[in-house]
Design an enzyme around this catalytic site. Structure first.
Site, PDB file in Angstrom:
ATOM      1  N   GLY A  55     -23.444  10.481  70.849  1.00 20.96           N
ATOM      2  CA  GLY A  55     -23.667  11.492  69.818  1.00 20.96           C
ATOM      3  C   GLY A  55     -22.884  12.733  70.180  1.00 20.96           C
ATOM      4  CB  CYS A  82     -21.817   8.322  75.571  1.00 17.28           C
ATOM      5  SG  CYS A  82     -20.648   9.653  75.775  1.00 17.28           S
ATOM      6  CE1 TYR A  83     -27.205  14.488  73.154  1.00 20.94           C
ATOM      7  CE2 TYR A  83     -28.507  12.661  72.288  1.00 20.94           C
ATOM      8  CZ  TYR A  83     -28.373  14.008  72.573  1.00 20.94           C
ATOM      9  OH  TYR A  83     -29.398  14.877  72.297  1.00 20.94           O
ATOM     10  CG  HIS A 172     -18.128   5.193  74.108  1.00 20.90           C
ATOM     11  ND1 HIS A 172     -19.199   5.343  73.262  1.00 20.90           N
ATOM     12  CD2 HIS A 172     -17.727   6.438  74.433  1.00 20.90           C
ATOM     13  CE1 HIS A 172     -19.426   6.630  73.058  1.00 20.90           C
ATOM     14  NE2 HIS A 172     -18.553   7.323  73.773  1.00 20.90           N
ATOM     15  CD  GLU A 174     -19.756   1.912  72.238  1.00 22.75           C
ATOM     16  OE1 GLU A 174     -20.034   1.636  73.418  1.00 22.75           O
ATOM     17  OE2 GLU A 174     -19.867   3.060  71.774  1.00 22.75           O
ATOM     18  CB  SER A 226      -9.054  -8.173  44.271  1.00 21.19           C
ATOM     19  OG  SER A 226      -9.384  -8.453  45.620  1.00 21.19           O
ATOM     20  N   GLY A 227      -9.664 -11.410  44.661  1.00 22.86           N
ATOM     21  CA  GLY A 227      -9.132 -12.582  45.334  1.00 22.86           C
ATOM     22  C   GLY A 227      -8.838 -12.321  46.803  1.00 22.86           C
ATOM     23  N   GLY A 228      -8.959 -11.051  47.211  1.00 18.55           N
ATOM     24  CA  GLY A 228      -8.833 -10.725  48.631  1.00 18.55           C
ATOM     25  C   GLY A 228     -10.082 -11.209  49.369  1.00 18.55           C
ATOM     26  CB  VAL A 229     -10.831 -11.506  53.006  1.00 18.52           C
ATOM     27  CG1 VAL A 229     -12.000 -12.017  53.845  1.00 18.52           C
ATOM     28  CG2 VAL A 229      -9.557 -12.215  53.381  1.00 18.52           C
ATOM     29  CG  ASP A 230     -12.838  -7.090  52.452  1.00 18.36           C
ATOM     30  OD1 ASP A 230     -12.867  -7.953  53.339  1.00 18.36           O
ATOM     31  OD2 ASP A 230     -12.293  -5.985  52.592  1.00 18.36           O
ATOM     32  CB  SER A 231     -13.404  -8.742  46.107  1.00 17.95           C
ATOM     33  OG  SER A 231     -12.274  -9.541  45.884  1.00 17.95           O
ATOM     34  CB  SER A 232     -13.103 -13.965  48.104  1.00 23.55           C
ATOM     35  OG  SER A 232     -11.917 -13.799  47.379  1.00 23.55           O
ATOM     36  CE  LYS A 369     -10.178  -8.254  55.856  1.00 25.74           C
ATOM     37  NZ  LYS A 369     -10.128  -7.432  54.632  1.00 25.74           N
TER      38      LYS A 369
END
Ligand code: XMP
Length: 513
Positions: A55, A82-83, A172, A174, A226-232, A369
């Site tokens: 933080g 960290c914090y 960190h 992560e 749109s046919g992209g990965v995310d919207s599909s 992603k």
């Protein structure tokens, strides 16, 4: 609840969702909660462990975020980052101060030495680079704690109270820059919290589907696909959750790669939902005729996209939810907001003004992603959709340099298809981050058969990148480049010369326009 839960207690750090993602990556279910969540509520979740995030504050300041000290009485292990580490030290009787000299303030990559007898570092190398970002210093560690890692500047980079299961690190774990960071989180989960590892993407899917059903109820949902990965993946998830209550509008602007429009239609036609494909190629080409300036192309395409989508939405009538395939990196990027505009990227435009809906839903908002891709596989989407490389919203319009015509787009589509096929056949598709062909507006003289040609030059672009913010040009083996070049000039009329782009980003960008 059938699975174990870990709580990421959020103190306002930049990486809170990244921590959650790492925990999920280790096969453990996890939820992010603000530090203000009442202890009783946290306790009711029956967590097997807590991770306190970083933080921006200093723990010794009055208005700094704090925790109810009783959290340390629950008998539940804690990893403070960290914090979160400083807060734990401060709350349990240690002393944290502003680092007096620059040497004790640490930012960036720092060589760190670990005590591998500590459960957090079990089985790991004794030293490695860690990613620091702290200006405060633990002057005195609380009673019961031992020192578990150090750097040149700092004797207490990590602290541990093994008996109570309390661990703190000043770096960190992560982020990717910390070597073996994921393994440290895994050690905390499995060695300290005794996690079973009972969380999978299938569980995620089930939980997400249930959450969408509860939210949407009997309502109607509209999604721009749109046919992209995310919207599909978003479409598939919503279809699984609410079926016929979902309408997906796929605006085919005629600027997609070869066969792409049909692939999207094939993939979604059989799902139990309403799928609308709008053939808008002619409209887009008309608007774009004679436009050569890249930013104008982008703006025209973005605006026209919204117009087409709104027209379709009007035909459908009022809906309750407008869905968007926003993913976590989009959330972070739009939050940053201060960077200079190099290109006005649009992911299927902004929000339409004239669509009648009550609420927005973004079911992928917390996923990264590769998690989105994994969820897509889990939902049964075909691999060619799930592993598709990034493709800009304005499509091939920004890969035909200068003036656009249907003929040029078709030429580019053919050349690009050959390029992609050869990269795939050479086994390079997974190695190269993004690769595509660009039709330049340069023409040059060539000789073919016995005749003179005066045709276009095609540029091949291929980059390796992890974040698309910076990129290096890919070292494609010469024999592969040779095959691509020979095939394109022989098979695609209108192209007689091939160049390979050997600039990195910066100074160039990945796309040419
Ligand atoms: P640049 O060319 O800026 O590209 O180095 C970085 C990444 O973004 C993609 N890109 C776009 N994506 N709308 C998008 O949705 C756009 O207008 C756009 N322009 C570039 C590019 O393909 C690369 O992956």
């Amino acid at each position: 609840m059938s699975h174990q839960t870990v709580i990421v207690l959020d103190f306002g750090g930049q990486y809170n969702q990244l921590i959650a993602r790492r925990v999920r990556e280790c096969g453990v279910y996890c939820e992010v909660r603000p530090y203000t969540t009442p202890l009783a509520e946290l306790k009711a979740m029956e967590p097997i462990g807590f991770l306190f995030t970083g933080g921006p504050n200093s723990v010794y300041l009055e208005d700094a975020p704090h925790v109810d000290p009783a959290i340390f009485e629950l008998g539940v292990p804690v990893l403070g980052i960290c914090y979160g580490c400083q807060l734990m030290a401060h709350t349990l009787g240690g002393r944290v101060t502003a680092a007096q000299d620059d040497a004790a303030r640490e930012y960036g990559k720092t060589e760190t030495f670990y005590d591998t007898a500590c459960p957090l570092f079990k089985g790991l190398p004794e030293s490695g680079v860690s990613w620091m970002s702290h200006g405060d210093y633990m002057e005195r560690v609380p009673e019961g704690f031992t020192l578990a890692a150090r750097s040149k500047a700092c004797p207490n980079v990590a602290i541990a109270d093994v008996r109570r299961g309390f661990y703190g690190v000043q770096y960190h774990p992560e982020v990717n820059h910390t070597e073996n960071g994921l393994q440290m989180i895994r050690n905390f989960l499995y060695e300290v919290c005794k996690a079973r590892g009972d969380w999978t993407m299938e569980d995620y899917k089930r939980t997400a589907v249930a959450a969408i059903r509860e939210k949407v109820g009997g309502g109607r949902v509209l999604l721009a696909l749109s046919g992209g990965v995310d919207s599909s993946v978003c479409a598939a998830l919503l279809a699984e959750a609410v079926g016929e209550q979902l309408t997906c509008v796929f605006v085919d602007h005629g600027l997609m790669r070869k066969d792409e429009g049909n692939e999207v239609q094939t993939a979604f036609q059989s799902w139990a939902m309403n799928f609308v494909r709008v053939d808008a190629e002619a409209r887009f080409l008309e608007r774009l005729a004679g436009v050569t300036e890249p930013e104008r192309k982008r703006k025209i395409i973005g605006a026209e996209f919204i117009r087409v989508f709104e027209e379709e939405a009007k035909k459908i009538g009022a809906v309750d939810f407008l869905a968007q395939g926003t993913i976590y990196p989009d959330v972070i990027e739009s939050g940053a907001g201060k960077a200079a505009v190099i290109k006005s990227h649009h992911n299927v435009g902004g929000l339409p003004d004239h669509v009648d809906f009550k609420e927005i839903i973004e079911p992928l908002r917390l996923l990264f992603k590769d998690e989105v891709r994994q969820l897509g596989r889990e939902l049964g989407l075909p691999e060619y959709l799930v592993s598709r490389q990034p493709f800009p919203g304005p499509g091939l319009a920004i890969r035909v340099i200068g003036d656009l015509t249907k003929e040029k787009l078709d030429t580019l589509r053919e050349a690009d298809a050959i390029y992609r096929q050869e990269i795939g056949d050479a086994g390079l598709a997974g190695v190269i981050g993004q690769y595509f062909a660009v039709l330049t507006n340069t023409r040059s003289v060539g000789v073919m058969g016995d005749g003179r040609t005066y045709d276009y030059t095609l540029a091949l672009r291929a980059v390796t990148t992890s974040d698309f913010m910076t990129a290096d040009w890919a070292r494609i083996p010469y024999p592969v480049l040779d095959r691509i070049s020979t095939r394109i000039v022989n098979e695609v009329p209108g192209i007689n010369r091939i160049c390979y782009d050997i600039t990195s980003k910066p100074p160039a960008t990945i796309e040419w326009e």
